[in-house]
Design a protein around this motif. Structure first.
Motif, PDB file in Angstrom:
ATOM      1  N   GLN A   1       0.865  -1.365   0.085  1.00  7.76           N
ATOM      2  CA  GLN A   1      -0.219   0.034  -0.281  1.00  7.76           C
ATOM      3  C   GLN A   1       0.896   1.711   0.086  1.00  7.76           C
ATOM      4  O   GLN A   1       1.252   1.078   0.648  1.00  7.76           O
ATOM      5  CB  GLN A   1      -0.887   0.179   0.895  1.00  7.76           C
ATOM      6  CG  GLN A   1      -1.518  -1.479   1.127  1.00  7.76           C
ATOM      7  CD  GLN A   1      -2.701  -1.444   2.171  1.00  7.76           C
ATOM      8  OE1 GLN A   1      -3.136   0.037   3.279  1.00  7.76           O
ATOM      9  NE2 GLN A   1      -3.698  -2.249   2.037  1.00  7.76           N
TER      10      GLN A   1
ATOM     11  N   GLU B   1       1.235   6.306   5.777  1.00  8.59           N
ATOM     12  CA  GLU B   1       1.768   6.218   6.853  1.00  8.59           C
ATOM     13  C   GLU B   1       0.113   5.100   7.778  1.00  8.59           C
ATOM     14  O   GLU B   1      -0.824   4.630   6.821  1.00  8.59           O
ATOM     15  CB  GLU B   1       1.923   7.361   7.655  1.00  8.59           C
ATOM     16  CG  GLU B   1       2.068   8.169   6.920  1.00  8.59           C
ATOM     17  CD  GLU B   1       4.284   8.228   7.148  1.00  8.59           C
ATOM     18  OE1 GLU B   1       4.105   7.354   8.331  1.00  8.59           O
ATOM     19  OE2 GLU B   1       5.014   7.880   6.051  1.00  8.59           O
ATOM     20  N   ASN B   2       0.408   5.251   8.906  1.00  6.84           N
ATOM     21  CA  ASN B   2      -0.732   4.344   9.261  1.00  6.84           C
ATOM     22  C   ASN B   2      -1.671   5.186   9.662  1.00  6.84           C
ATOM     23  O   ASN B   2      -1.604   6.471  10.047  1.00  6.84           O
ATOM     24  CB  ASN B   2       0.114   3.696  11.295  1.00  6.84           C
ATOM     25  CG  ASN B   2       0.916   3.044  11.195  1.00  6.84           C
ATOM     26  OD1 ASN B   2       0.933   1.931   9.958  1.00  6.84           O
ATOM     27  ND2 ASN B   2       1.734   2.859  12.098  1.00  6.84           N
ATOM     28  N   GLY B   3      -2.597   4.901   9.039  1.00  4.20           N
ATOM     29  CA  GLY B   3      -4.271   5.484   9.327  1.00  4.20           C
ATOM     30  C   GLY B   3      -4.183   6.597   8.695  1.00  4.20           C
ATOM     31  O   GLY B   3      -5.479   6.839   8.566  1.00  4.20           O
ATOM     32  N   GLU B   4      -3.543   6.103   7.307  1.00  4.56           N
ATOM     33  CA  GLU B   4      -3.628   6.824   6.113  1.00  4.56           C
ATOM     34  C   GLU B   4      -4.146   6.266   4.831  1.00  4.56           C
ATOM     35  O   GLU B   4      -4.399   4.737   5.014  1.00  4.56           O
ATOM     36  CB  GLU B   4      -2.639   7.475   5.651  1.00  4.56           C
ATOM     37  CG  GLU B   4      -2.251   8.437   5.009  1.00  4.56           C
ATOM     38  CD  GLU B   4      -1.664   8.695   3.836  1.00  4.56           C
ATOM     39  OE1 GLU B   4      -1.372   9.853   3.243  1.00  4.56           O
ATOM     40  OE2 GLU B   4      -0.554   8.055   4.708  1.00  4.56           O
ATOM     41  N   ASN B   5      -5.749   6.643   4.026  1.00  4.50           N
ATOM     42  CA  ASN B   5      -6.689   5.573   3.571  1.00  4.50           C
ATOM     43  C   ASN B   5      -5.415   5.853   2.504  1.00  4.50           C
ATOM     44  O   ASN B   5      -4.599   6.999   1.661  1.00  4.50           O
ATOM     45  CB  ASN B   5      -7.334   6.840   3.428  1.00  4.50           C
ATOM     46  CG  ASN B   5      -8.464   7.084   4.314  1.00  4.50           C
ATOM     47  OD1 ASN B   5      -8.554   5.809   5.200  1.00  4.50           O
ATOM     48  ND2 ASN B   5      -9.484   7.622   4.572  1.00  4.50           N
ATOM     49  N   LYS B   6      -6.165   5.076   1.672  1.00  3.42           N
ATOM     50  CA  LYS B   6      -5.705   4.261   0.312  1.00  3.42           C
ATOM     51  C   LYS B   6      -5.566   5.719  -0.037  1.00  3.42           C
ATOM     52  O   LYS B   6      -6.746   6.336  -0.941  1.00  3.42           O
ATOM     53  CB  LYS B   6      -5.680   3.207  -0.790  1.00  3.42           C
ATOM     54  CG  LYS B   6      -5.901   1.990   0.482  1.00  3.42           C
ATOM     55  CD  LYS B   6      -5.148   1.235  -0.352  1.00  3.42           C
ATOM     56  CE  LYS B   6      -6.540  -0.028  -0.279  1.00  3.42           C
ATOM     57  NZ  LYS B   6      -6.867  -1.142  -0.795  1.00  3.42           N
TER      58      LYS B   6
END
Length: 79
Positions: free
Chosen positions: A60, A74-79
């Motif tokens: 991703q 980054e963690n928590g970030e949407n695609k």
């Protein structure tokens, strides 16, 4: 039996022809919209398939469409 004048007849005949031409154009435009909608849906399906291939290969990531550079999400970030 009485008749309308020749000028009146000519006017309503021209209006009727213009109305038919407009309806014909509307039909053609509707057909084009239908065709383009199908092409758009097909393209979206191809995009999703390609995303899956790239995600399998790179994980991703964000892909810069300008230069192809990839950055991890980054963690928590949407695609």
């Amino acid at each position: 039996m009485s008749k309308i004048t020749k000028e009146e007849l000519t006017l309503i005949q021209e209006q009727d022809q213009r109305k038919k031409a407009i309806l014909n154009d509307i039909g053609l435009l509707q057909t084009q919209v239908h065709t383009l909608s199908h092409l758009f849906a097909q393209l979206n399906q191809e995009i999703e398939e390609n995303k899956k291939i790239l995600e399998d290969k790179y994980g991703q990531v964000h892909i810069d469409l300008g230069d192809g550079q990839i950055k991890p999400i980054e963690n928590g970030e949407n695609k």
